[in-house]
Structure formats: C-alpha cells, structure tokens
Design a protein around this motif. Structure first.
Motif, mmCIF file in Angstrom:
data_model
loop_
_atom_site.group_PDB
_atom_site.id
_atom_site.type_symbol
_atom_site.label_atom_id
_atom_site.label_comp_id
_atom_site.label_asym_id
_atom_site.label_seq_id
_atom_site.Cartn_x
_atom_site.Cartn_y
_atom_site.Cartn_z
ATOM 1 N N ALA A 1 -34.944 -34.297 -32.821
ATOM 2 C CA ALA A 1 -35.878 -33.668 -33.758
ATOM 3 C C ALA A 1 -35.141 -33.227 -35.025
ATOM 4 N N VAL A 2 -33.962 -32.637 -34.830
ATOM 5 C CA VAL A 2 -33.145 -32.223 -35.972
ATOM 6 C C VAL A 2 -32.660 -33.448 -36.745
ATOM 7 N N MET A 3 -32.223 -34.477 -36.035
ATOM 8 C CA MET A 3 -31.727 -35.678 -36.704
ATOM 9 C C MET A 3 -32.822 -36.372 -37.506
ATOM 10 N N PHE A 4 -34.027 -36.440 -36.963
ATOM 11 C CA PHE A 4 -35.137 -37.044 -37.712
ATOM 12 C C PHE A 4 -35.376 -36.251 -38.999
ATOM 13 N N GLY A 5 -35.252 -34.931 -38.914
ATOM 14 C CA GLY A 5 -35.414 -34.111 -40.116
ATOM 15 C C GLY A 5 -34.332 -34.399 -41.139
ATOM 16 N N GLN A 6 -33.082 -34.471 -40.684
ATOM 17 C CA GLN A 6 -31.975 -34.720 -41.601
ATOM 18 C C GLN A 6 -32.079 -36.108 -42.238
ATOM 19 N N LEU A 7 -32.486 -37.108 -41.476
ATOM 20 C CA LEU A 7 -32.676 -38.448 -42.025
ATOM 21 C C LEU A 7 -33.843 -38.468 -43.014
ATOM 22 N N SER A 8 -34.889 -37.716 -42.719
ATOM 23 C CA SER A 8 -36.034 -37.638 -43.634
ATOM 24 C C SER A 8 -35.637 -37.010 -44.966
ATOM 25 N N PHE A 9 -34.749 -36.020 -44.925
ATOM 26 C CA PHE A 9 -34.283 -35.390 -46.167
ATOM 27 C C PHE A 9 -33.553 -36.402 -47.048
ATOM 28 N N ILE A 10 -32.768 -37.301 -46.441
ATOM 29 C CA ILE A 10 -32.086 -38.332 -47.229
ATOM 30 C C ILE A 10 -33.114 -39.263 -47.863
ATOM 31 N N GLY A 11 -34.150 -39.634 -47.106
ATOM 32 C CA GLY A 11 -35.217 -40.461 -47.679
ATOM 33 C C GLY A 11 -35.904 -39.765 -48.837
ATOM 34 N N HIS A 12 -36.110 -38.470 -48.719
ATOM 35 C CA HIS A 12 -36.691 -37.674 -49.811
ATOM 36 C C HIS A 12 -35.792 -37.724 -51.036
ATOM 37 N N ASP A 13 -34.499 -37.536 -50.858
ATOM 38 C CA ASP A 13 -33.557 -37.566 -51.978
ATOM 39 C C ASP A 13 -33.545 -38.936 -52.644
ATOM 40 N N ALA A 14 -33.603 -39.989 -51.831
ATOM 41 C CA ALA A 14 -33.628 -41.346 -52.388
ATOM 42 C C ALA A 14 -34.883 -41.566 -53.221
ATOM 43 N N ILE B 1 -31.960 -47.268 -49.639
ATOM 44 C CA ILE B 1 -31.676 -46.121 -48.763
ATOM 45 C C ILE B 1 -32.969 -45.527 -48.222
ATOM 46 N N GLY B 2 -33.980 -45.424 -49.082
ATOM 47 C CA GLY B 2 -35.249 -44.835 -48.664
ATOM 48 C C GLY B 2 -35.951 -45.644 -47.594
ATOM 49 N N PHE B 3 -36.031 -46.972 -47.780
ATOM 50 C CA PHE B 3 -36.678 -47.822 -46.776
ATOM 51 C C PHE B 3 -35.910 -47.777 -45.448
ATOM 52 N N TRP B 4 -34.589 -47.805 -45.536
ATOM 53 C CA TRP B 4 -33.754 -47.763 -44.337
ATOM 54 C C TRP B 4 -34.009 -46.483 -43.543
ATOM 55 N N ALA C 1 -22.196 -40.341 -49.636
ATOM 56 C CA ALA C 1 -21.507 -41.284 -48.748
ATOM 57 C C ALA C 1 -21.112 -40.598 -47.445
ATOM 58 N N VAL C 2 -20.565 -39.392 -47.549
ATOM 59 C CA VAL C 2 -20.166 -38.646 -46.355
ATOM 60 C C VAL C 2 -21.396 -38.212 -45.565
ATOM 61 N N LYS C 3 -22.405 -37.691 -46.269
ATOM 62 C CA LYS C 3 -23.611 -37.188 -45.610
ATOM 63 C C LYS C 3 -24.320 -38.289 -44.829
ATOM 64 N N ILE C 4 -24.533 -39.428 -45.460
ATOM 65 C CA ILE C 4 -25.237 -40.530 -44.806
ATOM 66 C C ILE C 4 -24.426 -41.073 -43.641
ATOM 67 N N THR C 5 -23.127 -41.212 -43.836
ATOM 68 C CA THR C 5 -22.265 -41.729 -42.762
ATOM 69 C C THR C 5 -22.293 -40.811 -41.544
ATOM 70 N N LEU C 6 -22.148 -39.507 -41.767
ATOM 71 C CA LEU C 6 -22.172 -38.562 -40.649
ATOM 72 C C LEU C 6 -23.525 -38.574 -39.940
#
Length: 343
Positions: free
Chosen positions: A72-85, A100-103, A38-43
């Motif tokens: 570039a860093v943000m796209f990477g961090q968002l991609s990691f959340i998609g991977h986790d989902a 979460i993954g589709f989003w 929740a904190v990670k995705i919100t931040l």
C-alpha cells in the motif's frame, strides 16, 4: 469551505507573480534534479521488486497481510513519481516525463493520461465550484449547494459525511482502478492502446501471482488490505491541500497568484512528512510552480511565504492532524442544513 467573496480582481496580479517567479528562478529552484529522481526511482523499483520476491518466498501465510501494508505504501510512493512526471518535474521534455508516467501508472494499475487530464483541470481552477473536478464527487458534498442537490442515498451520506470520510477512503483504491478503466474504454486518449495493454498486464500479473501463491481466503484478505490502505493513503495525501479551504464562485475572477495561494493549504512537518506525502504538503508552492522538482519545494516555501506576507496575501499552513480536523469540521458543517431539514 467558505467562498472567496470579498477578494476583487487584482490588476497587478500578473506583475506580482512575475516578481515571485523571478525570485524563485534566481534561487535556482526550477532546475531539474536528475540525481534525486534517479536515486528515488531506483530505490522505489528495487524495494517494489524485493517486496514481490519476498511475497513469493513467504508463500501461503497470514503474515502476508503485513506485506499488503508495505505494498500500500509502495503503490503510494510509485503514484507520487507518476504525479511528478505528469507535471514535468523530472525531465525537461514531455516525452521523457510521459515514459516515466506511463511506466509508473502501469505498475500501480492507473491510467496516467486520464488521471493527469483531470488533475490538470484541477490545477487550472483549484476549488472552483464549477470547474474543479476534485470537488465534484458524488459521495462527498463540499459546498452547501452541492449538499442541497443530493437525493436518496447520497443525501443520507451528505448528512453524515464527516463520519464517513475515512471509511469512504477505503474504497478509493478500487475507485481509482475503475475510473482508469472506464476512462480508457469511453474516451479517446492518444495513448489508449498502450495504457489498456499496461492495465491488462498489471491486473493479470497481480491477480495471477496473488492467487497462485495464496489460498483463496488469504488472497482476498491480502487484496482488501492492500487496496483499501492504498486508497486511504492516497486520500490522506491529497485531501489536506484544498479540502476545507475557500472556494471560488462561478464568474469570480482572481489573478493566478491569489487563485492558487488562497485556495491551498500547506501541511507543516519535517522530512518524514515530505516523504510520506510525496511533498504534496507544499501545496501552495506546488500550485504556483507545478514543474518545480519535488525536493526544491521545501526550499521555495520560505520565499513564497515571505512574499505573500509582503503582499498581504493570506498563506495557510498547519499541522498534519490539524488539517484533517479542518476537513472534517467543514464536511460536518456542509451537511448541517440537511440534518436540520430532516428533524
């Protein structure tokens, strides 16, 4: 990348993995970490939105190239959340994880379902010379057999691939976009309509904002810096886990525990490495327990390593820079027969 030639099928392998899984469950490491995510995705979302707000505020300026690095860093961090989902690390149910993954796939312009389809095949057979799609890439030869089959431009590249590896990663971001679109257009995914809409919205919004705010030359420079550095970031995050590690020959049988451990490599480092690589630096633990929440992988590592030591299973771990040295030396060695043949 040598082959695992002398490791026989282990009859007790299922028992070994069951014993390790029991230790991990006892430690509570498979429990969901709702607060963390929740904190990670919100931040992430707040930082992403703030970045675009500042982009619009800054206007037509070459200073925007620094924001391109940030994105570039943000796209990477968002991609990691998609991977986790995709691995069901966030929620217990597949549907909640898929939302979460589709989003997140939509935010970075990737097809979540098609990428996870390929990634799931990789997890089932890591570094398998026939069955792992991650070692079947036209631009890179990961075995001498692959290199021998290269012709024309790809043969020329295979001979020099150690030198071309990082330059090729500059194209990885564009490649991810293109492969996502191609997969959705040519394959029948259950979420095809949704993802086509998400990708269309992503590209339309991205290009509209960039070209409305920036003059054409700065806009093109921004896109190149952003997408190229994102590609390097993704490649440098995923490559250390398996490239340069032993491969599994067709027909060779290994139990699940040894198949995952012997073909994977961890990257040593502190929490800044965990953050930068999205905890993919714990590749051994991630492959053994794909649904384990990201923050628990660090705690699982000493348990898994000690267990492998007791069972006399080789456990690979090295520093971040050292692992790229292994990758580049392996790629150079794979291309050696081609260089000798052409002398």
């Amino acid at each position: 990348m040598t082959s695992i030639r002398n490791t026989p099928t282990v009859r007790t392998g299922g028992h070994d993995y069951g014993e390790l899984a029991h230790l991990v469950r006892q430690a509570g490491l498979l429990r969901r970490r709702y607060g963390y995510y929740a904190v990670k995705i919100t931040l992430n979302v707040v930082a992403f939105a703030a970045g675009w707000a500042f982009f619009i505020h800054l206007g037509d300026s070459w200073w925007q190239l620094f924001l391109a690095v940030f994105f570039a860093v943000m796209f990477g961090q968002l991609s990691f959340i998609g991977h986790d989902a995709g691995h069901k690390q966030i929620f217990r149910t597949g549907r909640a994880n898929d939302i979460i993954g589709f989003w997140h796939g939509g935010m970075v312009g990737l097809s979540y379902s098609s990428w996870m389809g390929q990634h799931t095949r990789h997890h089932a057979n890591p570094n398998h010379e026939d069955d792992d799609p991650d070692i079947h890439i036209p631009a890179i030869a990961f075995t001498t057999e692959q290199a021998a089959q290269r012709r024309g431009l790809f043969r020329w590249m295979a001979k020099r691939q150690a030198y071309l590896f990082f330059p090729l990663l500059l194209l990885e971001g564009f490649s991810l976009h293109v492969s996502s679109v191609k997969a959705l257009l040519h394959r029948d995914h259950r979420s095809r309509a949704l993802e086509l809409a998400l990708l269309t919205l992503h590209f339309a919004a991205y290009l509209t904002v960039v070209f409305l705010v920036l003059s054409p030359l700065i806009a093109v420079a921004f896109i190149l810096v952003h997408q190229c550095l994102w590609g390097v970031y993704m490649g440098c995050s995923f490559a250390p886990g398996h490239k340069g590690m032993p491969t599994v020959k067709p027909g060779q049988k290994l139990d699940f525990l040894r198949k995952q451990v012997l073909t994977s490599r961890n990257v040593r480092g502190g929490r800044w490495v965990d953050f930068t690589l999205g905890a993919l630096n714990y590749q051994v633990e991630h492959h053994l327990f794909p649904s384990m929440p990201r923050p628990n992988l660090r705690r699982a590592q000493p348990i898994v390593r000690a267990f492998c030591a007791r069972k006399d299973i080789e456990y690979s771990q090295c520093g971040w820079l050292q692992t790229y040295g292994y990758v580049l030396r392996h790629l150079h060695a794979v291309g050696a027969p081609l260089r000798l043949a052409d002398r």
